[in-house]
Enzyme design. Structure first.
Site, PDB file in Angstrom:
ATOM      1  N   CYS A  47       0.815  -1.223   0.000  1.00  0.00           N
ATOM      2  CA  CYS A  47       0.000   0.000   0.000  1.00  0.00           C
ATOM      3  C   CYS A  47       0.844   1.266   0.000  1.00  0.00           C
ATOM      4  O   CYS A  47       0.358   2.339  -0.368  1.00  0.00           O
ATOM      5  CB  CYS A  47      -0.962   0.001   1.181  1.00  0.00           C
ATOM      6  SG  CYS A  47      -2.148  -1.344   1.095  1.00  0.00           S
ATOM      7  N   HIS A  99      -3.332   7.596   1.593  1.00  0.00           N
ATOM      8  CA  HIS A  99      -3.730   6.250   1.183  1.00  0.00           C
ATOM      9  C   HIS A  99      -5.140   6.005   1.704  1.00  0.00           C
ATOM     10  O   HIS A  99      -5.467   6.330   2.843  1.00  0.00           O
ATOM     11  CB  HIS A  99      -2.754   5.228   1.770  1.00  0.00           C
ATOM     12  CG  HIS A  99      -3.186   3.816   1.564  1.00  0.00           C
ATOM     13  ND1 HIS A  99      -3.619   3.341   0.346  1.00  0.00           N
ATOM     14  CD2 HIS A  99      -3.264   2.762   2.436  1.00  0.00           C
ATOM     15  CE1 HIS A  99      -3.944   2.065   0.474  1.00  0.00           C
ATOM     16  NE2 HIS A  99      -3.740   1.690   1.730  1.00  0.00           N
ATOM     17  N   ASN A 114     -10.033   0.087  -0.689  1.00  0.00           N
ATOM     18  CA  ASN A 114      -8.579   0.157  -0.595  1.00  0.00           C
ATOM     19  C   ASN A 114      -7.980  -0.454  -1.859  1.00  0.00           C
ATOM     20  O   ASN A 114      -8.052  -1.666  -2.052  1.00  0.00           O
ATOM     21  CB  ASN A 114      -8.122  -0.596   0.659  1.00  0.00           C
ATOM     22  CG  ASN A 114      -6.625  -0.543   0.880  1.00  0.00           C
ATOM     23  OD1 ASN A 114      -5.867  -0.162  -0.011  1.00  0.00           O
ATOM     24  ND2 ASN A 114      -6.200  -0.940   2.060  1.00  0.00           N
TER      25      ASN A 114
END
Ligand code: UT7
Length: 323
Positions: free
Chosen positions: A114, A250, A280
């Site tokens: 990520c 993020h 996500n």
């Protein structure tokens, strides 16, 4: 005079299929209410059968090149951040290079889960600042739907597919924080935390595996580490949180996004939020949010933008940009 990597264009691509929370209610023991209140996610996009990470990436690259008013002949290098490449090798980046019809320059992948996009931007910035490339496509692209355990309610409802791309190009600045371009970067990792978030397959198992996460534990690390890395980049550039026009975080969980903004003393009306629409998307989430934030008129030339991310590794970091 200082060489700066300046954002000249941004674009994104989302697969056609939108999967609302309600679809999970029919298959596993979960509710739309739980997913919204615990994560902020309302829907996500899933790639079609036969549609792979490099396909999403190339569409995002084309959109970013169009936004920059450039074509592939202007590009020296491609850096793709992904943990879900089409194949173990070659890199997704060389697949994108081929699909764009680019027969010069170089391309490679960066894998920091990520945090991949902040790692890729940091690498691309170093290439530009050191004079090894003038124009670089920095792409975050993922098909996390391919590594989900759809029987695991704690993870399957959280992730989505997508891609975003930024075009960086060398410009000469004065060397101050008034320059456009990347002003500071900060990278961190700590491999002791590998068991908090990992995929249980790979070369060692002969399977591609599925994502496993101790969500509550990752959450515990997130706000503190994200605020710290953002402050480090701001400090390095001689700026403070008061100078920030936009946090582009993020997009993993709205509560992490809110907690980090609060810890930084930045109000939520200065945060670009896309988690409700994308879920996500790992390395794709920041460039997707940058692109959406520009498209909807939030991010404008000259704005101070801080991006920050944390994920598997653990790996985390931030990139400070004057847009
Ligand atoms: O991008 C990479 C980095 N990853 C992240 O940043 C993710 C960080 N973590 C998170 O976002 C959150 O921890 C989650 C959204 C994953 C979970 O939220 P939480 O508030 O930490 O919930 P929890 O894991 O503590 O679970 C609370 C309860 C549990 O039940 P019990 O033990 O309290 O009875 C879970 O079993 O919620 C249950 N639960 C669910 N219930 C309905 C877990 N998943 C679900 C679900 N639907 N999908």
């Amino acid at each position: 005079m200082t060489r700066r990597a300046v954002v000249k264009g941004v674009g994104h691509y989302l697969p056609e299929r939108v999967v609302p929370n309600a679809e999970f209610e029919q298959k596993i023991d979960t509710t739309d209410e739980w997913i919204r209140t615990r994560s902020g996610i309302e829907r996500r996009h899933f790639a079609a059968e036969g549609e792979h990470t490099s396909d999403l990436a190339v569409n995002a690259a084309r959109a970013a090149l169009a936004d920059a008013g450039m074509n592939v002949d202007d590009v020296d290098a491609i850096v793709v951040a992904t943990s879900t490449p089409d194949l173990t090798f070659p890199s997704a980046a060389t697949m994108v290079q081929d699909k764009l019809g680019m027969t010069r320059g170089f391309a490679f992948d960066v894998q920091a889960v990520c945090a991949g996009f902040v790692y890729a931007m940091t690498n691309a910035n170093a290439l530009v600042v050191s004079g090894q490339a003038d124009t670089v496509l920095v792409i975050g692209a993922e098909t996390f739907s391919r590594i989900l355990d759809f029987d695991d309610r704690a993870t399957s409802v959280l992730f989505g597919d997508g891609a975003g791309c930024v075009v960086l190009q060398a410009e000469t600045g004065a060397g101050t924080s008034d320059d456009r371009g990347i002003l500071a970067t900060d990278l961190n990792s700590d491999g002791r935390y590998r068991d908090l978030l990992y995929v249980d397959g790979g070369i060692s198992t002969g399977t591609s595996g599925v994502l496993r996460m101790q969500g509550r534990e990752v959450f515990r690390h997130a706000v503190e580490k994200l605020a710290a890395t953002a402050h480090k980049s701001l400090d390095d550039a001689g700026l403070t949180a008061d100078d920030v026009d936009w946090i582009v975080p993020h997009q993993a969980n709205i509560r992490i996004i809110q907690g980090t903004a609060k810890k930084m003393g930045v109000s939520m009306d200065r945060v670009v939020v896309t988690v409700q629409d994308h879920g996500n998307t790992s390395a794709a989430s920041i460039p997707l949010a940058l692109s959406v934030g520009k498209q909807n008129g939030q991010i404008k030339q000259g704005d101070v933008v801080i991006t920050e991310a944390i994920g598997g590794g653990l790996a985390w970091g931030s990139v400070l940009i004057r847009w």
